[in-house]
Write an enzyme that holds these catalytic residues in place. Sequence first.
Site, PDB file in Angstrom:
ATOM      1  N   VAL A 156       0.862  -1.189   0.165  1.00  0.00           N
ATOM      2  CA  VAL A 156       0.039   0.207   0.004  1.00  0.00           C
ATOM      3  C   VAL A 156       0.952   1.240   0.033  1.00  0.00           C
ATOM      4  O   VAL A 156       2.160   1.015   0.398  1.00  0.00           O
ATOM      5  CB  VAL A 156      -1.106   0.074   1.123  1.00  0.00           C
ATOM      6  N   VAL A 216       6.953  -4.486  -9.639  1.00  0.00           N
ATOM      7  CA  VAL A 216       8.335  -4.455 -10.339  1.00  0.00           C
ATOM      8  C   VAL A 216       8.548  -6.224 -10.231  1.00  0.00           C
ATOM      9  O   VAL A 216       8.628  -6.711  -9.248  1.00  0.00           O
ATOM     10  CB  VAL A 216       9.356  -3.628  -9.785  1.00  0.00           C
ATOM     11  N   HIS A 231       9.854  -6.882  12.319  1.00  0.00           N
ATOM     12  CA  HIS A 231      11.054  -6.111  12.013  1.00  0.00           C
ATOM     13  C   HIS A 231      12.011  -6.832  11.346  1.00  0.00           C
ATOM     14  O   HIS A 231      13.336  -6.503  11.467  1.00  0.00           O
ATOM     15  CB  HIS A 231      11.595  -5.586  13.430  1.00  0.00           C
TER      16      HIS A 231
HETATM   17  C1  LIG Z   1       2.351  -5.492  11.560  1.00  0.00           C
HETATM   18  C2  LIG Z   1       3.642  -4.645  11.642  1.00  0.00           C
HETATM   19  C3  LIG Z   1       3.857  -3.838  12.729  1.00  0.00           C
HETATM   20  C4  LIG Z   1       5.050  -3.008  12.837  1.00  0.00           C
HETATM   21  N1  LIG Z   1       5.116  -2.515  14.153  1.00  0.00           N
HETATM   22  C5  LIG Z   1       6.082  -1.521  14.021  1.00  0.00           C
HETATM   23  C6  LIG Z   1       6.024  -0.517  15.045  1.00  0.00           C
HETATM   24  O1  LIG Z   1       5.046  -0.153  16.072  1.00  0.00           O
HETATM   25  N2  LIG Z   1       7.326   0.386  15.246  1.00  0.00           N
HETATM   26  C7  LIG Z   1       8.087   0.423  14.103  1.00  0.00           C
HETATM   27  O2  LIG Z   1       9.071   1.224  14.252  1.00  0.00           O
HETATM   28  N3  LIG Z   1       8.173  -0.589  13.137  1.00  0.00           N
HETATM   29  C8  LIG Z   1       6.964  -1.498  13.171  1.00  0.00           C
HETATM   30  N4  LIG Z   1       7.020  -2.557  12.104  1.00  0.00           N
HETATM   31  C9  LIG Z   1       8.241  -2.276  11.144  1.00  0.00           C
HETATM   32  C10 LIG Z   1       8.307  -1.162  10.185  1.00  0.00           C
HETATM   33  O3  LIG Z   1       7.078  -0.980   9.944  1.00  0.00           O
HETATM   34  C11 LIG Z   1       9.225  -1.584   9.125  1.00  0.00           C
HETATM   35  O4  LIG Z   1      10.426  -2.083   9.348  1.00  0.00           O
HETATM   36  C12 LIG Z   1       9.332  -0.594   8.130  1.00  0.00           C
HETATM   37  O5  LIG Z   1       8.090  -0.420   7.662  1.00  0.00           O
HETATM   38  C13 LIG Z   1      10.076  -0.980   6.820  1.00  0.00           C
HETATM   39  O6  LIG Z   1      10.310  -0.173   6.030  1.00  0.00           O
HETATM   40  P1  LIG Z   1      10.828  -0.481   4.338  1.00  0.00           P
HETATM   41  O7  LIG Z   1      10.707   0.812   3.656  1.00  0.00           O
HETATM   42  O8  LIG Z   1      12.016  -1.107   4.591  1.00  0.00           O
HETATM   43  O9  LIG Z   1       9.760  -1.533   3.750  1.00  0.00           O
HETATM   44  P2  LIG Z   1       8.151  -1.423   3.874  1.00  0.00           P
HETATM   45  O10 LIG Z   1       7.772  -0.238   4.511  1.00  0.00           O
HETATM   46  O11 LIG Z   1       7.535  -2.548   3.643  1.00  0.00           O
HETATM   47  O12 LIG Z   1       8.020  -0.717   2.011  1.00  0.00           O
HETATM   48  C14 LIG Z   1       8.270  -1.427   1.239  1.00  0.00           C
HETATM   49  C15 LIG Z   1       7.131  -1.183   0.033  1.00  0.00           C
HETATM   50  O13 LIG Z   1       7.786  -1.612  -1.098  1.00  0.00           O
HETATM   51  C16 LIG Z   1       6.613  -2.290  -1.986  1.00  0.00           C
HETATM   52  N5  LIG Z   1       7.131  -3.069  -2.830  1.00  0.00           N
HETATM   53  C17 LIG Z   1       7.638  -4.399  -2.408  1.00  0.00           C
HETATM   54  N6  LIG Z   1       8.016  -4.935  -3.662  1.00  0.00           N
HETATM   55  C18 LIG Z   1       7.572  -4.398  -4.811  1.00  0.00           C
HETATM   56  C19 LIG Z   1       7.694  -4.468  -6.081  1.00  0.00           C
HETATM   57  N7  LIG Z   1       8.095  -5.724  -6.531  1.00  0.00           N
HETATM   58  N8  LIG Z   1       7.167  -3.898  -6.852  1.00  0.00           N
HETATM   59  C20 LIG Z   1       6.548  -2.561  -6.189  1.00  0.00           C
HETATM   60  N9  LIG Z   1       6.427  -2.216  -5.014  1.00  0.00           N
HETATM   61  C21 LIG Z   1       6.957  -3.261  -4.167  1.00  0.00           C
HETATM   62  C22 LIG Z   1       5.469  -2.814  -1.099  1.00  0.00           C
HETATM   63  O14 LIG Z   1       4.359  -2.747  -1.481  1.00  0.00           O
HETATM   64  C23 LIG Z   1       5.799  -1.733   0.122  1.00  0.00           C
HETATM   65  O15 LIG Z   1       4.971  -0.523   0.036  1.00  0.00           O
HETATM   66  C24 LIG Z   1       5.868  -3.043  12.031  1.00  0.00           C
HETATM   67  C25 LIG Z   1       5.641  -3.707  10.916  1.00  0.00           C
HETATM   68  C26 LIG Z   1       4.680  -4.603  10.701  1.00  0.00           C
HETATM   69  C27 LIG Z   1       4.413  -5.229   9.266  1.00  0.00           C
END
Ligand SMILES: Cc1cc2nc3c(=O)[nH]c(=O)nc-3n(C[C@H](O)[C@H](O)[C@H](O)COP(=O)(O)OP(=O)(O)OC[C@H]3O[C@@H](n4cnc5c(N)ncnc54)[C@H](O)[C@@H]3O)c2cc1C
Length: 627
Positions: free
Chosen positions: A135, A272, A555
Amino acid sequence: MRWFVYLFCIVAVDAQMFNSQRFLDFWTDLFRPLPRNPHEGIVPDYTPENQEEFDFIVVGAGSAGCVLANRLTEVPQWKVLLIEAGGNENFFSDIPIFAAFLSLTPMNWGYNSMPEPKACRDLRGKVCFLPRGRVLGGSSVLNFLIYQRGHPEDYNDWARMGNAGWSYDEILPYFKKSENVGIKELQNSTYHGVGGYLNIEYSPYRSPLENPFKQAGEELGYKWRDPNGEKVIGFSKPQATMRKGRRCSSSKAFLEPIRFRPNLKVTKFSTVTKILIDPLTKTAVGVEFMKRNKRIQVKARREVVLAAGAIGSAQLLMVSGVGPKDHLDELGISPTIADLPVGYNLQDHVTFSGNAFIINQTGMTMNDMSAASPFVAAAYMTGRGPLTLPGGAAGLAFVHTKHSQDVDTSRPDIELVMGAGSLAGDAIGILRSLLGITDDWYWRVYSSLPYSVRQNTFVINPVLIRPNSVGRLMLRSPNFTDHPRIHLNYFADNNDLQTMIEGVRMVQKVIGTKAFQRYGTKLHTTPFPGCESLLFDSDEYWECAIMQTSITLDHQVGTCKMAPADDPSSVVTPRLQVNGISGLRVADASIMPRIPAAHTHAAVVMIAEKASDLIKEDWGIPIDNFI
Ligand SMILES: Cc1cc2nc3c(=O)[nH]c(=O)nc-3n(C[C@H](O)[C@H](O)[C@H](O)COP(=O)(O)OP(=O)(O)OC[C@H]3O[C@@H](n4cnc5c(N)ncnc54)[C@H](O)[C@@H]3O)c2cc1C
Ligand SMILES: *[C@@H]1O[C@H](CO)[C@@H](O)[C@H](O)[C@H]1NC(C)=O
Ligand SMILES: *[C@@H]1O[C@H](CO)[C@@H](O)[C@H](O)[C@H]1NC(C)=O
Ligand SMILES: *[C@@H]1O[C@H](CO)[C@@H](O)[C@H](O)[C@H]1NC(C)=O
């Protein structure tokens, strides 16, 4: 009843089944709460032409991707394309306490782990659920909103591993740059920032359990403090990524305010499937993605930046020929363009849930029935009430146990998260579904409690925040649409299990304080299925219980490890360039060499802030507030 609720929610939330983007945007906008914040609004969808060129292509609009899109488009001559597999956030995802429920919707990619020998043994399918956001806003839309940065030494460790520029003193300015702290007493703190995009607040709701929790900490000799300040060890009220009682996801914070910048294009529902890399020059030239069954290729004049998260980024690199050669050969992916240890170094935080504490007074705890009350809903509409509790959390504590391998006693190895309600009070079954607890398990453990007692329960869950165990992510097939094989290896290192038992003991100490005994607070003592033969409350019993129902705190990090280019464990360099490939960076949770002792969203935002400056610096752009 329960299935009806599911059905309703799935239909309501997953408007993805409608193929019209305009209908979708309209629908989502309609259900946004009033009054509207003028900076917020639906991000327009753009479908690029095949072979269209951009300066930068950012893959994934998650915690990191939204920051990158914002900071890179600050340079007016840079045309940026942000590609996201999912669609809009909505009314439900804004409600902080509903966090768990979102994982049941198609906003979640729905990954599962491989069967784990020492965790999730008694959960549905005998695997651990690994929710990840699909999302705009990514996992920051599913997450529990807790804003926690970690211990300064977590980052000094990164620098000591050879990652120049990543020591605490060097990254603290980036935490502050993003931040707009709304908590009065922290606005003057040297550790906090005001005026950034990301709002940090306390939930406006004060759980009746907050005071006992604070007093319990004091009885045990812990201070009530800002754990993002000078010291981490202590008890606190959770700081949350929240704006006026509603979720402030990465897209609300960083993307929506700039959605009309002319040099930014965002394509939604676009997955992607491959990074296009010239195998001769070893240069990334673009990406290929699928949007509504159409295959589109776009070109990057300068760089492709992966921000697809710890699962997505690692998977994309491997399907595109960047990964461990033996593994890619096994799957028939050739040529291997760069032989790098992608997918190794998977780290995560595991938490022990399933216990419930019974309190002898009504009105102290939350449960799904009280959350459904019209009064509670009305309070939420004005940005108040228990629905604003971040993921239901009402208290956090960081402690250093006797099993800690850190000599430095200022570094915590266990976190306690107090939830205002518990699994036992989960009549509809949403929390159960998130945790993977089966109905059978639930009734075996909790049916001995009358309904009224089940409603007066809460949890304090220990989290293992300095794990030694390391997992690995591998491909299942060369096709991106096949979910990867994820080996978490929780508790592979026995010290991790012993530390978790220590966490359970710490929770018992908190419950044993006068502050909680005033309410006759007690642990529910029906043994967990599979552990009945062990003496209840012995270390052996807890060891068993932990392995039966421990789950992830979501995490996952580390699959594209940052290390100096000549370090064999390096996937990206300290400037976040994929080792040996030009025009390709990774900037998200996957680059963390070691997981910080904290929830990971804040650190991911910091990484993306710093990555943006590294990119600007490498392309000769003067950075006004370059730090
Ligand atoms: C249920 C849950 C509870 C959590 N609670 C906490 C909390 O309370 N506090 C905290 O600090 N952290 C929390 N976390 C962890 C934190 O949210 C994550 O570590 C952080 O959001 C990761 O960021 P990111 O940018 O690495 O990945 P993400 O935020 O997961 O972003 C990756 C994005 O890339 C997109 N994507 C992936 N592959 C593709 C593709 N091939 N093509 C196009 N788009 C793609 C995905 O759809 C997504 O939007 C939680 C996570 C979850 C799932
Ligand atoms: C913050 O600092 C300013 C200037 O030093 C001072 O006037 C103000 O009272 C302080 N506010 C708080 C909440 O401490
Ligand atoms: C990958 O799998 C999806 C779904 O099974 C399928 O539609 C697609 O054609 C596959 N792609 C390739 C390259 O095999
Ligand atoms: C709750 O338990 C405490 C301690 O045992 C007791 O003093 C108190 O009266 C009890 N309250 C109620 C409402 O039963």
